[in-house]
Each structure stands twice: as C-alpha cells, then as structure tokens.
Design an enzyme around this catalytic site. Structure first.
Site, PDB file in Angstrom:
ATOM      1  N   CYS A 265      12.393   3.833  12.953  1.00  0.00           N
ATOM      2  CA  CYS A 265      12.316   4.040  11.497  1.00  0.00           C
ATOM      3  C   CYS A 265      12.647   5.478  11.110  1.00  0.00           C
ATOM      4  O   CYS A 265      13.005   5.726   9.961  1.00  0.00           O
ATOM      5  CB  CYS A 265      10.935   3.651  10.990  1.00  0.00           C
ATOM      6  SG  CYS A 265       9.611   4.592  11.766  1.00  0.00           S
ATOM      7  N   ARG A 293      17.835   1.402   4.052  1.00  0.00           N
ATOM      8  CA  ARG A 293      16.676   1.516   3.153  1.00  0.00           C
ATOM      9  C   ARG A 293      17.147   1.438   1.700  1.00  0.00           C
ATOM     10  O   ARG A 293      16.523   0.797   0.850  1.00  0.00           O
ATOM     11  CB  ARG A 293      15.943   2.852   3.388  1.00  0.00           C
ATOM     12  CG  ARG A 293      15.271   2.970   4.748  1.00  0.00           C
ATOM     13  CD  ARG A 293      14.019   2.123   4.847  1.00  0.00           C
ATOM     14  NE  ARG A 293      13.024   2.446   3.850  1.00  0.00           N
ATOM     15  CZ  ARG A 293      12.122   3.427   3.956  1.00  0.00           C
ATOM     16  NH1 ARG A 293      12.054   4.155   5.047  1.00  0.00           N
ATOM     17  NH2 ARG A 293      11.241   3.668   2.986  1.00  0.00           N
TER      18      ARG A 293
HETATM   19  N1   CP Z   1      11.174   5.906   7.751  1.00  0.00           N
HETATM   20  C1   CP Z   1      10.630   6.551   6.712  1.00  0.00           C
HETATM   21  O1   CP Z   1       9.859   5.987   5.912  1.00  0.00           O
HETATM   22  O2   CP Z   1      10.999   7.857   6.611  1.00  0.00           O
HETATM   23  P1   CP Z   1      10.381   8.953   5.633  1.00  0.00           P
HETATM   24  O3   CP Z   1       8.973   9.206   6.121  1.00  0.00           O
HETATM   25  O4   CP Z   1      11.257  10.152   5.773  1.00  0.00           O
HETATM   26  O5   CP Z   1      10.364   8.410   4.246  1.00  0.00           O
HETATM   27  N1  NVA Z   2       4.395   5.520  11.729  1.00  0.00           N
HETATM   28  C1  NVA Z   2       4.984   6.625  11.013  1.00  0.00           C
HETATM   29  C2  NVA Z   2       6.135   6.175  10.194  1.00  0.00           C
HETATM   30  C3  NVA Z   2       6.857   7.247   9.450  1.00  0.00           C
HETATM   31  C4  NVA Z   2       7.956   6.714   8.572  1.00  0.00           C
HETATM   32  C5  NVA Z   2       3.950   7.308  10.151  1.00  0.00           C
HETATM   33  O1  NVA Z   2       3.157   6.610   9.505  1.00  0.00           O
HETATM   34  O2  NVA Z   2       3.918   8.541  10.124  1.00  0.00           O
END
Ligand code: CP
Ligand code: NVA
Length: 308
Positions: A265, A293
């Site tokens: 992600c 996204r």
């Molecule tokens: N993957 C994701 O939600 O990235 P950000 O934390 O940068 O929004």
């Molecule tokens: N598991 C991570 C995802 C970030 C997009 C967090 O919650 O920090």
C-alpha cells in the site's frame, strides 16, 4: 447502498464490483483525456489525524477530475474529539460540504462521524481498516488478472488495518486469502469471522500459515505493508526483532507463481518488509497500485453521491 464508505464488509459483492467497474470506466475516460464533470460544484472535506501522501493527493485530485473541490484539514486544525466533540464537528461540516473523508486513529471516530453527519463519510484509514486502499488493490489485481475469482492472495506481515480490508475484499470477490506473519500479530478474530462468512458465500478459502515460504507457494498476489503502523511507533524496535523472517525479498517471490505480482500500500520501508530488488523488480505493481487510488476513490465518491 450504504450512505457511508466505512468498510468494504458493509457492501455486497455486486456493489463492490459495480464500483470497480465504474473505476475502470472513469480511468479509461481519464486516459483518453475526457473527464466528466459529474460532481460539478461538489466539495469534499478531508480530515486527517495522521500524515498522508497518497490518500491526501488522490482524493484531492479525484474531486478535481469530476469537477469538484476538496479542503484539506490537517491534524492540528480540527482537534477531532479534543477541541470539539465528534458529533459537533460532523454536524457543522455537513452544512458546508457534500462529502467527508476522514483518516483517524480510533475506528470508532469515523463511525461516529458517519452517524452524526447527514452526508456521506468515507474512511481514509483507521486503526481497524483501510477500505479505499482495498478498492485500489482490487482494481490493480483486476487489471493484471481480469478477475479475483480463484486467485491466491497472500498477505505477509502484520495482521493490520490493510490486511483486514484486503482479506474482506478478497473473500467478497472470490479470491483465496492467506495471512502469514509472526505469533502475536494475527488479524483480529472478529475480522476473520466476517471474512469466513464472505468466503463461504463466494466459495473462496482463508488460510493462515506461520511459514512465509509455504504460504506464498502458488501465490498470484504477494502483498506486504509496514511492520509498524501509524500510532504504534513506540513498538517499532520490538517489531523489528520479530518481522525479518517475513521480508518480501527475491527468494520469497521466486517461490510464488512465476507470474505473481507484488503489492504494497506504501509508504514502503525498503530493507525491512520489502527489498529494493522486489519493489523495483519485474513483479512489482507498487506504483500502478498507488495510482489506482485515484480512480477507485473517484468511483466511490460518485457512487456515494449518486451522480453516475
Ligand atoms: N497507502 C496510503 O494510504 O498512503 P498514505 O498514508 O500516504 O495516504
Ligand atoms: N498500516 C499502515 C498503512 C499506511 C497507509 C498504517 O496504518 O500506518
């Protein structure tokens, strides 16, 4: 359809598939240079209690693509539940804008926002789940394999918020889901129970395996995320001691299906949960996934506002 997008588990597989179909359509139109101003004059308030790159920029651009606008409200500005109660914040903002996106620490806070606001609320990540990410993940898998049905999706590492939403979208849409990670970092049992009910409906399977190499054998999708999520920073050292066997590196990827794709992600901690050679290698779809996204969220907003 639900007023709010709080969890993929709140939506039927048909509704999720329809949102993904719309995302594919909107992406096609955008690529051809023809965005439709479907949400002309509509505004989104984006409430952030945590940092963000992808969520912030992709939601802002998603609104612009459909002719709308977005307001960024930083962690220091609102003081959600501190400076002002969530119920009051929700009712005030709902009179100014058309849709709210919120990234919160406590999942209950985004649930409460949705209860008090009479406009749609979208969960942009909580400590429990990350449903918008899962929609972009499913879109990326669809683009690579044409379907989720029958694919083997393996999540490696912490059974965290991203794992929960991925497990739910996989079991809703018929992909087999495996989690592999160290003891004490399993996915929440209540989330697993939900996934089991989705899997029995879609005919998919859920598996758990402590051995990452056994888990990724025959995997079509290998997915990993940070070992330490936002809000868990004080546990980072302890986690860095137990997660290294679950690193996604070339050896591990070579154990999977030869056409397997690797997802994350992001943000990535290169050298920890994923190596550079994998993140930048031929199996990686990390950047198309991040870019998706934008299109997945555009579809979510359009569906929630009923403007298709
Ligand atoms: N993957 C994701 O939600 O990235 P950000 O934390 O940068 O929004
Ligand atoms: N598991 C991570 C995802 C970030 C997009 C967090 O919650 O920090």
């Amino acid at each position: 359809m639900k007023k709010d997008f709080i969890a993929v588990s709140d939506f039927s597989s048909t509704e999720l598939q329809e949102m993904l179909d719309l995302a594919i359509q909107l992406k096609k139109e955008w690529k051809a240079g023809g965005n439709r101003p479907i949400l002309h004059n509509k505004t989104m308030a984006m409430i952030f209690q945590k940092p963000s790159l992808r969520t912030r920029v992709s939601f802002d651009m998603a609104m612009r693509h459909v002719g709308g606008d977005a307001l960024y409200l930083s962690p220091s500005e609102i003081g959600l539940g501190k400076r002002e109660s969530i119920a009051d914040v929700a009712r005030v903002i709902a009179g100014y804008v058309d849709v709210i996106m919120a990234r919160v620490f406590d999942h209950e806070h985004v649930v409460q926002l949705a209860q008090w606001a009479d406009i749609p609320v979208i969960n942009g990540l909580s400590d429990y789940n990350h449903p918008c990410q899962a929609m972009a993940d499913a879109l990326t898998i669809l683009e690579n394999f044409g379907t989720l049905k029958g694919l083997n999706v393996v999540f490696i590492g912490d059974g965290n918020n991203v794992a929960v939403s991925l497990m739910h979208i996989c079991t809703k849409l018929g992909a087999n889901f495996t989690h592999t990670g160290p003891e004490d970092y399993d996915i929440l049992p209540s989330a697993i129970d939900l996934a089991k009910s989705f899997a029995s409906e879609s005919g998919s399977q859920i598996k758990f395996n402590r051995d990452p190499y056994a888990a990724v054998k025959d995997a079509h999708v290998i997915y990993t995320d940070t070992w330490t999520s936002m809000g868990q920073e004080e546990e980072a050292k302890k986690r860095e001691a137990v997660f290294p066997p679950y690193q996604v590196n070339e050896n591990l990827v070579n154990t999977a299906d030869k056409d397997a794709i690797v997802l994350h992600c992001l943000p990535a901690h290169r050298g920890q949960e994923i190596t550079d050679d994998v993140a930048d290698g031929p199996h990686s779809r990390l950047f198309p996934q991040a870019h998706n996204r934008l299109h997945a969220q555009k579809a979510i907003i359009v569906k929630l506002l009923g403007k298709e």
